[in-house]
Design a protein around this motif. Structure first.
Motif, PDB file in Angstrom:
ATOM      1  N   GLU A   1      35.068 -13.010  17.352  1.00  0.00           N
ATOM      2  CA  GLU A   1      33.723 -13.587  17.325  1.00  0.00           C
ATOM      3  C   GLU A   1      33.029 -13.377  15.988  1.00  0.00           C
ATOM      4  N   MET A   2      32.145 -14.317  15.682  1.00  0.00           N
ATOM      5  CA  MET A   2      31.298 -14.253  14.491  1.00  0.00           C
ATOM      6  C   MET A   2      30.049 -15.058  14.775  1.00  0.00           C
ATOM      7  N   THR A   3      28.927 -14.606  14.245  1.00  0.00           N
ATOM      8  CA  THR A   3      27.717 -15.415  14.349  1.00  0.00           C
ATOM      9  C   THR A   3      26.823 -15.180  13.148  1.00  0.00           C
ATOM     10  N   VAL A   4      26.119 -16.242  12.759  1.00  0.00           N
ATOM     11  CA  VAL A   4      25.145 -16.184  11.675  1.00  0.00           C
ATOM     12  C   VAL A   4      23.730 -16.071  12.224  1.00  0.00           C
ATOM     13  N   TRP A   5      23.476 -16.700  13.373  1.00  0.00           N
ATOM     14  CA  TRP A   5      22.135 -16.727  13.959  1.00  0.00           C
ATOM     15  C   TRP A   5      22.081 -15.795  15.175  1.00  0.00           C
ATOM     16  N   PHE A   6      20.993 -15.008  15.261  1.00  0.00           N
ATOM     17  CA  PHE A   6      20.838 -14.005  16.303  1.00  0.00           C
ATOM     18  C   PHE A   6      19.558 -14.261  17.102  1.00  0.00           C
ATOM     19  N   PRO A   7      19.642 -14.254  18.428  1.00  0.00           N
ATOM     20  CA  PRO A   7      18.406 -14.373  19.220  1.00  0.00           C
ATOM     21  C   PRO A   7      17.512 -13.158  18.995  1.00  0.00           C
ATOM     22  N   GLN A   8      16.220 -13.398  19.017  1.00  0.00           N
ATOM     23  CA  GLN A   8      15.274 -12.301  18.848  1.00  0.00           C
ATOM     24  C   GLN A   8      14.981 -11.585  20.159  1.00  0.00           C
ATOM     25  N   GLN A   9      15.255 -12.276  21.263  1.00  0.00           N
ATOM     26  CA  GLN A   9      15.109 -11.649  22.572  1.00  0.00           C
ATOM     27  C   GLN A   9      16.055 -12.330  23.545  1.00  0.00           C
ATOM     28  N   LEU A  10      16.314 -11.674  24.664  1.00  0.00           N
ATOM     29  CA  LEU A  10      17.231 -12.227  25.655  1.00  0.00           C
ATOM     30  C   LEU A  10      16.502 -13.305  26.449  1.00  0.00           C
ATOM     31  N   THR A  11      16.911 -14.554  26.221  1.00  0.00           N
ATOM     32  CA  THR A  11      16.269 -15.666  26.938  1.00  0.00           C
ATOM     33  C   THR A  11      17.266 -16.547  27.646  1.00  0.00           C
ATOM     34  N   ASP A  12      18.535 -16.451  27.261  1.00  0.00           N
ATOM     35  CA  ASP A  12      19.527 -17.403  27.768  1.00  0.00           C
ATOM     36  C   ASP A  12      20.799 -16.641  28.114  1.00  0.00           C
ATOM     37  N   VAL A  13      21.109 -16.564  29.378  1.00  0.00           N
ATOM     38  CA  VAL A  13      22.268 -15.801  29.821  1.00  0.00           C
ATOM     39  C   VAL A  13      23.565 -16.400  29.281  1.00  0.00           C
TER      40      VAL A  13
ATOM     41  N   ILE B   1      24.574  -9.837  20.381  1.00  0.00           N
ATOM     42  CA  ILE B   1      23.657  -9.030  19.582  1.00  0.00           C
ATOM     43  C   ILE B   1      22.283  -9.693  19.535  1.00  0.00           C
ATOM     44  N   ILE B   2      21.243  -8.886  19.734  1.00  0.00           N
ATOM     45  CA  ILE B   2      19.860  -9.353  19.629  1.00  0.00           C
ATOM     46  C   ILE B   2      19.216  -8.674  18.428  1.00  0.00           C
ATOM     47  N   VAL B   3      18.459  -9.437  17.640  1.00  0.00           N
ATOM     48  CA  VAL B   3      17.777  -8.889  16.467  1.00  0.00           C
ATOM     49  C   VAL B   3      16.281  -9.137  16.623  1.00  0.00           C
ATOM     50  N   PRO B   4      15.542  -8.203  17.187  1.00  0.00           N
ATOM     51  CA  PRO B   4      14.093  -8.373  17.330  1.00  0.00           C
ATOM     52  C   PRO B   4      13.399  -8.477  15.974  1.00  0.00           C
ATOM     53  N   ALA B   5      12.196  -9.008  15.995  1.00  0.00           N
ATOM     54  CA  ALA B   5      11.459  -9.250  14.754  1.00  0.00           C
ATOM     55  C   ALA B   5      11.231  -7.974  13.959  1.00  0.00           C
ATOM     56  N   ALA B   6      11.060  -6.836  14.658  1.00  0.00           N
ATOM     57  CA  ALA B   6      10.730  -5.591  13.970  1.00  0.00           C
ATOM     58  C   ALA B   6      11.948  -4.848  13.429  1.00  0.00           C
ATOM     59  N   THR B   7      13.132  -5.405  13.572  1.00  0.00           N
ATOM     60  CA  THR B   7      14.354  -4.714  13.150  1.00  0.00           C
ATOM     61  C   THR B   7      14.327  -4.436  11.651  1.00  0.00           C
ATOM     62  N   ARG B   8      14.693  -3.231  11.299  1.00  0.00           N
ATOM     63  CA  ARG B   8      14.787  -2.847   9.897  1.00  0.00           C
ATOM     64  C   ARG B   8      16.233  -2.480   9.585  1.00  0.00           C
ATOM     65  N   PHE B   9      16.753  -3.022   8.505  1.00  0.00           N
ATOM     66  CA  PHE B   9      18.153  -2.827   8.157  1.00  0.00           C
ATOM     67  C   PHE B   9      18.313  -1.843   7.003  1.00  0.00           C
ATOM     68  N   ALA B  10      19.343  -1.036   7.114  1.00  0.00           N
ATOM     69  CA  ALA B  10      19.768  -0.190   6.007  1.00  0.00           C
ATOM     70  C   ALA B  10      20.875  -0.894   5.253  1.00  0.00           C
TER      71      ALA B  10
ATOM     72  N   LEU C   1      16.303 -22.240  17.758  1.00  0.00           N
ATOM     73  CA  LEU C   1      15.003 -21.843  18.299  1.00  0.00           C
ATOM     74  C   LEU C   1      15.081 -20.405  18.800  1.00  0.00           C
ATOM     75  N   GLY C   2      14.129 -19.598  18.388  1.00  0.00           N
ATOM     76  CA  GLY C   2      14.094 -18.212  18.831  1.00  0.00           C
ATOM     77  C   GLY C   2      15.149 -17.334  18.184  1.00  0.00           C
ATOM     78  N   LYS C   3      15.765 -17.821  17.110  1.00  0.00           N
ATOM     79  CA  LYS C   3      16.817 -17.056  16.453  1.00  0.00           C
ATOM     80  C   LYS C   3      16.472 -16.793  14.990  1.00  0.00           C
ATOM     81  N   VAL C   4      17.145 -15.791  14.426  1.00  0.00           N
ATOM     82  CA  VAL C   4      16.981 -15.470  13.018  1.00  0.00           C
ATOM     83  C   VAL C   4      18.355 -15.331  12.369  1.00  0.00           C
TER      84      VAL C   4
END
Length: 660
Positions: free
Chosen positions: A634-646, A573-582, A547-550
């Motif tokens: 560390e490794m992760t596949v899913w990234f929160p879109q905003q900081l919601t959980d400390v 790492i947080i990945v907001p919805a508007a993030t654009r990747f190169a 939930l809340g992740k991409v």
């Protein structure tokens, strides 16, 4: 009327690969993985078990009664590999090994070193007599199934019958022992059913097919389980034995066993015309893909029992995702495509191949993951138990399963039904077909999955009418995966374009394929442009962990962030919805990858002052399959879109997790 799959795969013997992505992996499999597997079978005394069985003396030297299968699976992979890379030394070694297997076989065809070495003192799992513990522990029929698969691969690749003769002798015994009016059992670890079907195809002997069907229909008949027990072992669900297969509606129990069963159900449904079995396997597939599969194609969420969990039970930090389950899932989805001719099955197969399957083997070809994690993070300053790739396991089914699947890949590229020729996988190389009694050569040339420009050169011996069906990948049609368990966060307006001999063409579609119907002439060229974009993926709302992740996807490839590229951390790492990747191809990183970068917020914690803040830094993402090739961290596949959980916050990495 003879039943069979409506569509037939084009044999691995007719497809020659020349692919920048896959061919180096198949070469590594030949040069490193297969020799290492044989060497480890020798060093761990798996080969000695056969030698002692031949002598009928000694003590079973390994841990599990199914250790015989590691030899069978490696022979299978080596046989496929000989088609790609003729190798006299390897062929001679296989011949010598087959001779040892033959000498270990008992006169009536029984072949099971855990008993034959010392019948008075068999392996504890085996039971005091043949077959008495097959339902749960002995793996006698599991061993037989892998023998059959290896025998058919060896015969098809080499034309030799040495291993096939051994397999047929064993299969004749199995068919004499089991069946209506004889011994009844639902095999504890499925695969004998798939193997019997392959022997049926080679020999045409109806007993092999009828016995495979018998074993499938024995499921759910055993009266010794407690159907009300929540324990999957006590109620039979672990073995897919809690209900008859015709009543089963969801993927459950041990994931590898299940997917071997479902593959066999597809085989038997195709070859017998059993519509009830077909309906059952269709229903189970929809449950698995729609509710029980990870975004990188992995299956089997629950470590306890290596099994499927409940619907939408897809946790990240405890994800199991056994490599063998990815292998089995490839087999299953290929069969579902051959039944139905729908691209969605190949979309799932492709997702597994490029992600959850090859993540199981290191880039060195001799280090492996048994399970494939979705997230590794540190907590309270202490690193989580971080997985490292291993050269071998006590239960080493996964390395040898990879060794057998990888060189079989050419057999998954094309399929055919009369005048319909399906291009399923985009792997450079050449195939020779016969369409309407005419010879046709098709050559693919491209740099997939890193680039989306595909080129097919079609060269019939004489001008020939047929349909070339080119798969239009779901990811290029705004579909992250079939059935909506995962979706792209925002739609794309980019379209697939197709040109024939330089001219744009309008094309009809059928079940996710572009149907290019014409009279093909020598050196006709088809160019397909697939829109390769970095897409953010979201999970179904019922998948609580996401939930809340991409997640990040480009083409068929899923991405992850790993500690090595991101200041020793990935979980902050947080990945907001508007993030654009190169995107940039990095030829010297991880054997060559398309790398993603973006400027994103990263969480920082000042533990001394109990403050939380974010700063912007460059995030780097790599293909998921390539993680854990540069040390632990560390490794992760899913990234929160905003900081919601400390709780997601990680403090400075301990020095031990950072490569020097």
């Amino acid at each position: 009327m003879r039943h069979d799959y409506p569509i037939q795969a084009v044999s691995f013997t007719k497809v020659q690969l020349a692919d920048n992505f896959w061919l180096p992996r198949l070469k590594t499999n030949h040069d490193v993985t297969i020799p290492a597997s044989f060497q480890r079978c020798e060093a761990t005394q798996r080969v000695k078990n056969f030698e002692m069985a031949a002598a009928r003396t000694g003590k079973f030297a390994t841990i599990f009664p199914f250790d015989d299968t590691d030899i069978y699976k490696t022979i299978e992979g080596a046989s496929y590999s000989l088609q790609l890379y003729p190798d006299e030394k390897l062929a001679a070694y296989i011949d010598a090994l087959i001779a040892k297997v033959g000498k270990a076989q008992e006169p009536d065809g029984y072949l099971y070193t855990a008993r034959t070495i010392d019948p008075a003192h068999p392996h504890p799992w085996a039971g005091p007599e043949r077959w008495v513990n097959e339902r749960e522990m002995s793996h006698e029929l599991y061993n037989a199934g892998h023998l059959y698969e290896a025998a058919v691969a060896h015969y098809e690749a080499t034309g030799q019958k040495s291993l096939l003769t051994i397999a047929l002798k064993n299969a004749d015994l199995v068919c004499a022992v089991f069946g209506p009016g004889k011994r009844h059992v639902a095999p504890g670890h499925e695969i004998v059913e798939m193997g019997l079907v392959k022997l049926y195809r080679v020999t045409g002997k109806p007993e092999y097919l009828s016995t495979a069907k018998f074993f499938i229909e024995e499921r759910g008949q055993y009266k010794g389980y407690d159907p009300k027990s929540p324990d999957v072992f006590k109620n039979g669900a672990y073995w897919q034995d809690d209900q008859p297969v015709y009543a089963q509606t969801e993927a459950k129990g041990h994931a590898v066993r299940a997917e071997y069963l479902y593959s066999a159900m597809a085989d038997v449904a195709a070859l017998t015309g059993d519509q009830r079995m077909l309906a059952a396997v269709d229903t189970i597939w929809h449950n698995m893909v729609g509710k029980k599969m990870y975004v990188q194609g992995g299956t089997g969420a629950v470590p306890g029992g290596e099994r499927f969990g409940a619907n939408y039970e897809l946790p990240n930090t405890t994800a199991y995702n056994e490599t063998c389950a990815s292998v089995a899932n490839v087999y299953w989805n290929q069969r579902m495509f051959l039944l139905h001719g729908d691209s969605k099955y190949v979309d799932v197969l492709e997702k597994i191949l490029y992600n959850g399957l090859i993540s199981g083997v290191g880039l060195d070809g001799k280090s492996f993951f048994y399970s494939n994690a979705m997230q590794i993070k540190s907590s309270a300053g202490f690193p989580q138990t971080e997985p490292a790739r291993a050269g071998w396991f006590d239960c080493s089914c996964c390395p040898t399963n990879l060794a057998r699947l990888m060189p079989a890949l050419p057999g998954y590229v094309y399929a055919q039904k009369d005048r319909d020729v399906y291009a399923n996988l985009f792997i450079s190389g050449t195939t020779d077909l016969t369409v309407a009694q005419k010879a046709v050569r098709i050559t693919q040339q491209h740099n997939y999955p890193w680039q989306g420009e595909l080129k097919f050169t079609v060269s019939p011996a004489v001008a020939t009418n047929f349909n070339l069906l080119v798969r239009l990948p779901g990811w290029a049609r705004n579909e992250a995966l079939p059935l909506g368990l995962y979706q792209f966060a925002t739609p794309s307006n980019q379209k697939i374009s197709i040109r024939v001999n330089g001219q744009s063409v309008a094309y009809a579609t059928r079940n996710g394929y572009a149907v290019l119907a014409r009279k093909w002439r020598k050196n006709d060229v088809v160019e397909v442009a697939l829109p390769l974009e970095v897409r953010q993926v979201v999970a179904h709302a019922n998948v609580q962990d996401n939930l809340g992740k991409v997640a990040l996807q480009r083409g068929p490839v899923m991405y992850c962030a790993e500690w090595k590229d991101n200041g020793g951390r990935a979980s902050n790492i947080i990945v907001p919805a508007a993030t654009r990747f190169a995107t940039a191809y990095q030829p010297n990183v991880l054997n060559g990858i398309m790398q993603l970068t973006a400027t994103v917020p990263v969480v920082q914690v000042d533990a001394a002052n109990s403050t939380v803040s974010t700063t912007r830094q460059t995030m780097t993402a790599i293909p998921y399959y390539a993680w854990a090739n540069r040390g632990k961290g560390e490794m992760t596949v899913w990234f929160p879109q905003q900081l919601t959980d400390v709780d997601l916050i990680s403090r400075k990495a301990p020095e031990s997790t950072v490569s020097k």
